[in-house]
Scaffold this motif. Structure first.
Motif, mmCIF file in Angstrom:
data_model
loop_
_atom_site.group_PDB
_atom_site.id
_atom_site.type_symbol
_atom_site.label_atom_id
_atom_site.label_comp_id
_atom_site.label_asym_id
_atom_site.label_seq_id
_atom_site.Cartn_x
_atom_site.Cartn_y
_atom_site.Cartn_z
ATOM 1 N N ASN A 32 36.045 -77.739 50.744
ATOM 2 C CA ASN A 32 35.640 -77.008 51.956
ATOM 3 C C ASN A 32 35.607 -75.536 51.601
ATOM 4 O OD1 ASN A 32 38.510 -78.547 53.029
ATOM 5 N ND2 ASN A 32 36.549 -79.494 53.472
ATOM 6 N N GLN A 33 34.816 -74.808 52.336
ATOM 7 C CA GLN A 33 34.686 -73.353 52.178
ATOM 8 C C GLN A 33 34.035 -72.936 50.869
ATOM 9 O OE1 GLN A 33 35.796 -69.308 53.519
ATOM 10 N NE2 GLN A 33 37.410 -70.721 53.960
ATOM 11 N N GLN A 34 34.698 -73.202 49.729
ATOM 12 C CA GLN A 34 33.996 -73.075 48.445
ATOM 13 C C GLN A 34 33.760 -74.492 47.920
ATOM 14 O OE1 GLN A 34 34.280 -69.977 45.080
ATOM 15 N NE2 GLN A 34 35.738 -71.532 44.458
ATOM 16 N N LEU A 35 32.502 -74.785 47.572
ATOM 17 C CA LEU A 35 32.144 -76.148 47.183
ATOM 18 C C LEU A 35 31.713 -76.190 45.728
ATOM 19 C CD1 LEU A 35 29.872 -77.070 50.249
ATOM 20 C CD2 LEU A 35 32.356 -77.007 50.120
ATOM 21 N N ASP A 36 32.265 -77.161 44.997
ATOM 22 C CA ASP A 36 31.823 -77.417 43.630
ATOM 23 C C ASP A 36 30.742 -78.500 43.729
ATOM 24 O OD1 ASP A 36 31.373 -78.389 41.107
ATOM 25 O OD2 ASP A 36 33.494 -78.457 40.538
ATOM 26 N N VAL A 37 29.489 -78.077 43.758
ATOM 27 C CA VAL A 37 28.413 -79.046 44.033
ATOM 28 C C VAL A 37 28.212 -80.030 42.888
ATOM 29 C CG1 VAL A 37 27.225 -77.577 45.715
ATOM 30 C CG2 VAL A 37 26.572 -77.441 43.294
ATOM 31 N N GLU B 97 24.905 -103.014 50.154
ATOM 32 C CA GLU B 97 24.612 -102.906 51.587
ATOM 33 C C GLU B 97 23.219 -102.315 51.790
ATOM 34 O OE1 GLU B 97 26.859 -104.107 53.473
ATOM 35 O OE2 GLU B 97 28.881 -103.571 52.799
ATOM 36 N N ARG B 98 22.559 -102.745 52.837
ATOM 37 C CA ARG B 98 21.275 -102.162 53.205
ATOM 38 C C ARG B 98 21.538 -101.075 54.252
ATOM 39 N NH1 ARG B 98 17.418 -103.685 56.808
ATOM 40 N NH2 ARG B 98 18.536 -105.589 57.328
ATOM 41 N N ILE B 99 21.219 -99.834 53.894
ATOM 42 C CA ILE B 99 21.525 -98.669 54.724
ATOM 43 C C ILE B 99 20.237 -97.866 54.900
ATOM 44 C CG2 ILE B 99 22.705 -96.415 54.629
ATOM 45 C CD1 ILE B 99 24.949 -98.094 53.068
ATOM 46 N N ASN B 100 19.978 -97.400 56.124
ATOM 47 C CA ASN B 100 18.760 -96.607 56.307
ATOM 48 C C ASN B 100 19.006 -95.210 56.857
ATOM 49 O OD1 ASN B 100 19.345 -97.214 58.984
ATOM 50 N ND2 ASN B 100 17.183 -97.288 59.574
ATOM 51 N N LYS B 101 20.290 -94.895 57.120
ATOM 52 C CA LYS B 101 20.576 -93.561 57.657
ATOM 53 C C LYS B 101 22.021 -93.177 57.352
ATOM 54 C CE LYS B 101 18.290 -92.408 61.458
ATOM 55 N NZ LYS B 101 17.871 -92.498 62.876
ATOM 56 N N ILE B 102 22.223 -91.891 57.088
ATOM 57 C CA ILE B 102 23.567 -91.357 56.852
ATOM 58 C C ILE B 102 23.966 -90.554 58.089
ATOM 59 C CG2 ILE B 102 24.991 -89.923 55.324
ATOM 60 C CD1 ILE B 102 23.682 -92.227 53.812
ATOM 61 N N LEU B 103 25.195 -90.761 58.559
ATOM 62 C CA LEU B 103 25.693 -90.008 59.711
ATOM 63 C C LEU B 103 26.974 -89.290 59.310
ATOM 64 C CD1 LEU B 103 25.604 -89.371 62.831
ATOM 65 C CD2 LEU B 103 26.992 -91.432 63.151
ATOM 66 N N THR B 104 27.075 -88.016 59.676
ATOM 67 C CA THR B 104 28.313 -87.279 59.433
ATOM 68 C C THR B 104 28.577 -86.373 60.623
ATOM 69 O OG1 THR B 104 29.559 -85.963 57.819
ATOM 70 C CG2 THR B 104 27.262 -85.335 58.167
ATOM 71 N N ILE B 105 29.578 -85.507 60.475
ATOM 72 C CA ILE B 105 29.984 -84.623 61.565
ATOM 73 C C ILE B 105 30.120 -83.219 61.000
ATOM 74 C CG2 ILE B 105 32.423 -85.178 61.203
ATOM 75 C CD1 ILE B 105 32.842 -84.965 64.217
ATOM 76 N N GLU B 106 29.690 -82.227 61.806
ATOM 77 C CA GLU B 106 29.841 -80.867 61.317
ATOM 78 C C GLU B 106 31.323 -80.505 61.267
ATOM 79 O OE1 GLU B 106 27.840 -78.207 64.037
ATOM 80 O OE2 GLU B 106 29.425 -78.366 65.507
ATOM 81 N N THR B 107 31.780 -79.607 60.410
ATOM 82 C CA THR B 107 31.022 -78.858 59.451
ATOM 83 C C THR B 107 31.169 -79.450 58.063
ATOM 84 O OG1 THR B 107 31.423 -76.833 60.692
ATOM 85 C CG2 THR B 107 30.807 -76.585 58.414
ATOM 86 N N SER B 108 32.389 -79.844 57.746
ATOM 87 C CA SER B 108 32.675 -80.075 56.334
ATOM 88 C C SER B 108 32.132 -81.396 55.795
ATOM 89 C CB SER B 108 34.172 -79.948 56.072
ATOM 90 O OG SER B 108 34.898 -80.706 57.000
ATOM 91 N N ASP C 92 32.518 -88.721 55.828
ATOM 92 C CA ASP C 92 33.246 -87.503 56.197
ATOM 93 C C ASP C 92 34.099 -87.065 55.015
ATOM 94 O OD1 ASP C 92 33.894 -85.381 57.780
ATOM 95 O OD2 ASP C 92 35.137 -86.493 59.185
ATOM 96 N N ASP C 93 34.557 -85.819 55.055
ATOM 97 C CA ASP C 93 35.344 -85.342 53.919
ATOM 98 C C ASP C 93 36.768 -85.896 53.961
ATOM 99 O OD1 ASP C 93 35.918 -83.725 56.105
ATOM 100 O OD2 ASP C 93 36.195 -81.912 54.920
#
Lengths: 191, 191
Positions: A27-32, A49-60, A125-126
């Motif tokens: 978080n804050q500084q990210l090692d991409v 698994e068959r997946i067609n969409k990714i869902l997450t939550i802001e921010t991290s 999520d993180d």
């Protein structure tokens, strides 16, 4: 996942008995480059698994979810928002989520346009602690009639119980590093 | 950038005379393949500059900044936060930023650990309107003694003047799509 555990030990900062601060790389500084390795591992763990969409939550959650969506060859990525800005005029699904670190309850929302009954969702999520954010995101999917195919957290704090509760309810949950406990300032991972 | 302008026309939603909603591909729901193309273009536009860190602001700058950091082979990515969570215990630099869409002033912060006098920064954000977020991020860099090498927005709303003000002050600012005005519900791009 060994490189992640090593990095948490090397650069994580233990605060008290329940907080591990990883804002120098997650978080804050990210090692991409690390994120890219995490993204490949998440893709591998859900390869059946068959997946067609990714869902997450802001921010991290956004950065890791971006890398995962790319790893899947470019799946749509949707993030739930914690506040309703003035430009969010659509009808939206919402669910209450208590933030462990901030100690407040916020309403998370996602526009109804971006979750469909045909969707097969991987939620990312993180951190996974008490599971509040995961349950909020699952609720958004249920309201839309979308199917939750899998859940993935980068770091699960096992001692806070959210992960076990989700697994007991039958969800396919993966966590890349599982912290069993924090003892005398040391992080102990689940074997 | 033509593919971006075409996408804005195709999927953007004009609200009144000054808001263009692009949350079907740039905020909320993200087309990460488009992001990858944007990231390559940003990298190309700053190819003559020596940059060692990417700086953005939560929330909607994070995904594009992640892709740019990867495009640079994995530069550290730092994002400024709008609220101070309980885990952010370090000393931090802060600056006030007025949000155009939300109409509120928030304090943006970044831990002093993540901006150094030796840093050569590329600042990235999704929208540039009045320039408030850019000035806030520039202020954080100045407080740290870091050098702002370049600024990049995905969409600049030229009619709101922030971009021209920054260019007049000598900053190397690039915007991938420049909206000259919104007229009778139609988006007019700068030639």
């Amino acid at each position: 996942m060994q490189i992640l555990e090593e990095r948490i030990v090397q650069d994580g900062l233990v605060i008290g008995t329940d907080t591990v601060k990883v804002d120098s790389f997650l978080n804050q500084q990210l090692d991409v480059n690390l994120f890219q390795a995490l993204g490949k591992e998440i893709h591998r763990r859900f390869q059946d698994e068959r997946i067609n969409k990714i869902l997450t939550i802001e921010t991290s959650g956004i950065a890791i979810a971006t890398v995962v969506a790319l790893e899947y060859g470019g799946l749509p990525l949707v993030y739930a928002k914690k506040n309703k800005p003035s430009t969010m005029i659509d009808d939206s699904y919402s669910a209450p989520v208590k933030s462990f670190t901030k100690g407040i309850v916020s309403n998370v929302r996602v526009s109804k346009r971006y979750l469909q009954p045909s969707d097969r969702i991987l939620i990312i999520d993180d951190f996974l602690a008490h599971g509040e954010a995961m349950y909020g995101l699952i609720s958004l999917c249920k309201q839309a009639g979308a199917e939750v195919i899998g859940l993935c957290s980068v770091i699960e704090k096992v001692f806070q119980g959210g992960g076990d509760k989700l697994r007991a309810q039958g969800y396919h949950l993966e966590s890349l590093a599982k912290i069993e406990k924090v003892e005398n300032g040391k992080i102990v991972f689940t074997e």
